[in-house]
Write a protein that holds these residues in place. Structure first.
Motif: not given
Length: 505
Positions: A463-484
């Motif tokens: 749950v900690l990873v689900l809610t607290g993982y650092p969010r991406d600040r803008g990803t390229s079109p077509g790039t999955r936020p999880d893998t950026a």
């Protein structure tokens, strides 16, 4: 400028040198992690030979964890300031000497002192190995791959230690679990001088922050020691409450000192780095859960099912292989699907595995009943071990890699001591007046309760990873936020090294 042939030979030689360097630090990491749990299977024999009580016997494991936790920040800072090779060599020397003394011990006091010195050696070796990797390989695929190999060695050591402890205790006696470290440490020591480049002269512009080191080291040591002693002495006893209060006061003093220090032990840039913060939380929960599980399974196999040390060790052969494989694959998998997805899958698999083990932990069970859960837990264990230290190194500049790794390592050491202390209390079978069969059943019930708690805590980490993982600040079109690969703010003002720009086709 080199011509074609020479241009090709140069990188080849560098890769070869890096290969031997990676082999050394992985071997050193194996020694450190192996020594933490090689005594687990030998605990009953050690207790009988040296006169430990049922409650003090866990100190053989916890003394190492307490010392390692308390000195890790010192070890990381020393690796950054005094040199990675110097600290690696110093730690290995301490390991060899303390291991020899531990095997010669004739009573608990001597042996626990040796375990403390072993913990100090580990606190120097552990961050030194990470500094060598994180300053040798660039962030991204190459570093992830190197950390996978290093992580496979470390994660395997935790389980290989249990296996080796069983074989050695059966055929050579409990003292051999200490003596085995001596030739291993000496071999790594000799190799260190051959493959690790000499350390450059110390940068005199940087200070050691002795006040920060002392307060941090004392705070961690006192608090962990109190938590370890709590189950035996009682949580309201003065030897428990006084260290807790002193430790918390020193922790508060550490934060005040760090705010005013010109060159603080824990730079604000690291505190602000969301990946480092996540790594600290996960490292704590990892060792409190996955790390403690080894202890309870080992005790269950011996005290409930009646296995001897050898068969208990053999019971960890399959988990060992899976831990190594999962750790080795964690880096490439993280590069491919993203660190967040890797952690989520590993924690989900680990939580299910721990629950399956807990369900099977009855007084009448057999080893085969535990095997499905052990398989799942081992996959989660190996994957998370590597993933945590990938996160801890993300966005951290080279001159602070030692402290960054030490912060995460300190959290893991504290987690090991805290988790084991609380879970042992939870698993306590109750009065010693029970007859042998009743005690065996009560022991199984207590261990099952503790392992269910481990499963629930692993789920909380998910749950900690689900809610607290650092969010991406803008990803390229077509790039999955999880893998950026977006990192926290970087540059000289933030104290973080910016990743290289993506290259076009």
């Amino acid at each position: 400028m080199p011509t074609g042939e020479h241009a090709q030979r140069g990188p080849s030689r560098r890769r070869g040198g890096h290969g031997w360097l990676l082999f050394l630090v992985s071997s050193a990491m194996l020694i450190v992690s192996l020594d933490q749990y090689i005594v687990v299977v030998a605990l009953p024999a050690i207790g009988r030979a040296l006169g430990y009580s049922a409650q003090t016997l866990q100190l053989v494991v916890s003394a190492y964890a307490v010392a390692s936790s308390g000195f890790l920040l010192l070890g990381g800072r020393a690796a950054d300031l005094l040199g990675r090779r110097r600290m690696l060599v110093t730690g290995l020397v301490l390991y060899a000497v303390a291991s020899f003394a531990g095997g010669l011990a004739t009573g608990p006091a001597t042996q626990l002192t040796a375990r403390v010195v072993q913990g100090l050696g580990g606190a120097l070796v552990f961050p030194a190995t990470l500094v060598i990797i994180n300053t040798t390989y660039e962030q991204g695929r190459d570093r992830n791959r190197a950390l996978s190999i290093w992580g496979a060695s470390g994660a395997a050591g935790l389980v290989v230690g249990v296996l080796a402890g069983g074989v050695l205790t059966r055929y050579l006696g409990w003292a051999s679990v200490f003596f085995i470290n001596v030739p291993l440490a000496i071999a790594a020591l000799a190799m260190a001088f051959a493959v690790v480049p000499a350390d450059p002269p110390r940068d005199r512009s940087r200070r050691f922050d002795l006040a920060g080191v002392f307060t941090a080291m004392s705070s961690v040591t006192l608090v962990v020691w109190a938590l370890v002693q709590g189950p035996e002495l009682g949580w309201s006893a003065a030897p428990v409450t006084v260290p807790v209060v002193l430790g918390l006061l020193l922790g508060w003093a550490f934060t005040r000192i760090e705010r005013r220090a010109r060159d603080p032990l824990m730079p604000r840039a690291l505190v602000r780095n969301p990946f480092v913060r996540l790594a600290v939380a996960l490292a704590f929960l990892f060792m409190a859960t996955f790390g403690s599980l080894l202890y309870f399974v080992s005790i269950y196999l011996q005290d409930v099912l009646g296995y001897d040390a050898l068969f208990t060790g053999l019971g960890f052969v399959v988990p060992t292989a899976l831990v190594v494989a999962a750790s080795a694959l964690a880096g490439p998998v993280s590069t491919r699907i993203g660190l967040r997805s890797t952690c989520l899958v590993a924690l989900a698999v680990g939580a299910v595995g721990a629950a399956v083990i807990a369900h099977a932990l009855t007084a009448d069970a057999a080893y085969v009943d535990l095997l499905p859960g052990l398989v799942l837990v081992s996959i989660g264990d190996g994957t998370m071990f590597t993933a945590i230290f990938i996160a801890a190194a993300t966005g951290v500049e080279p001159r602070r890699q030692g402290v960054a790794s030490a912060i995460a390592s300190t959290a893991s050491g504290i987690g090991a001591a805290v988790g084991l202390a609380l879970l042992v209390l939870l698993a306590n079978p109750g009065p010693d007046l029970l007859d042998a069969e009743a005690l065996r059943i009560a022991t199984a019930d207590g261990i099952r309760t503790a392992v269910y708690a481990i499963a629930a805590t692993i789920a909380a980490a998910l749950v900690l990873v689900l809610t607290g993982y650092p969010r991406d600040r803008g990803t390229s079109p077509g790039t999955r936020p999880d893998t950026a690969r977006t990192l926290p703010p970087c540059g000289p003002s933030a104290g973080l090294t910016c990743p290289p720009a993506e290259q076009g086709p």
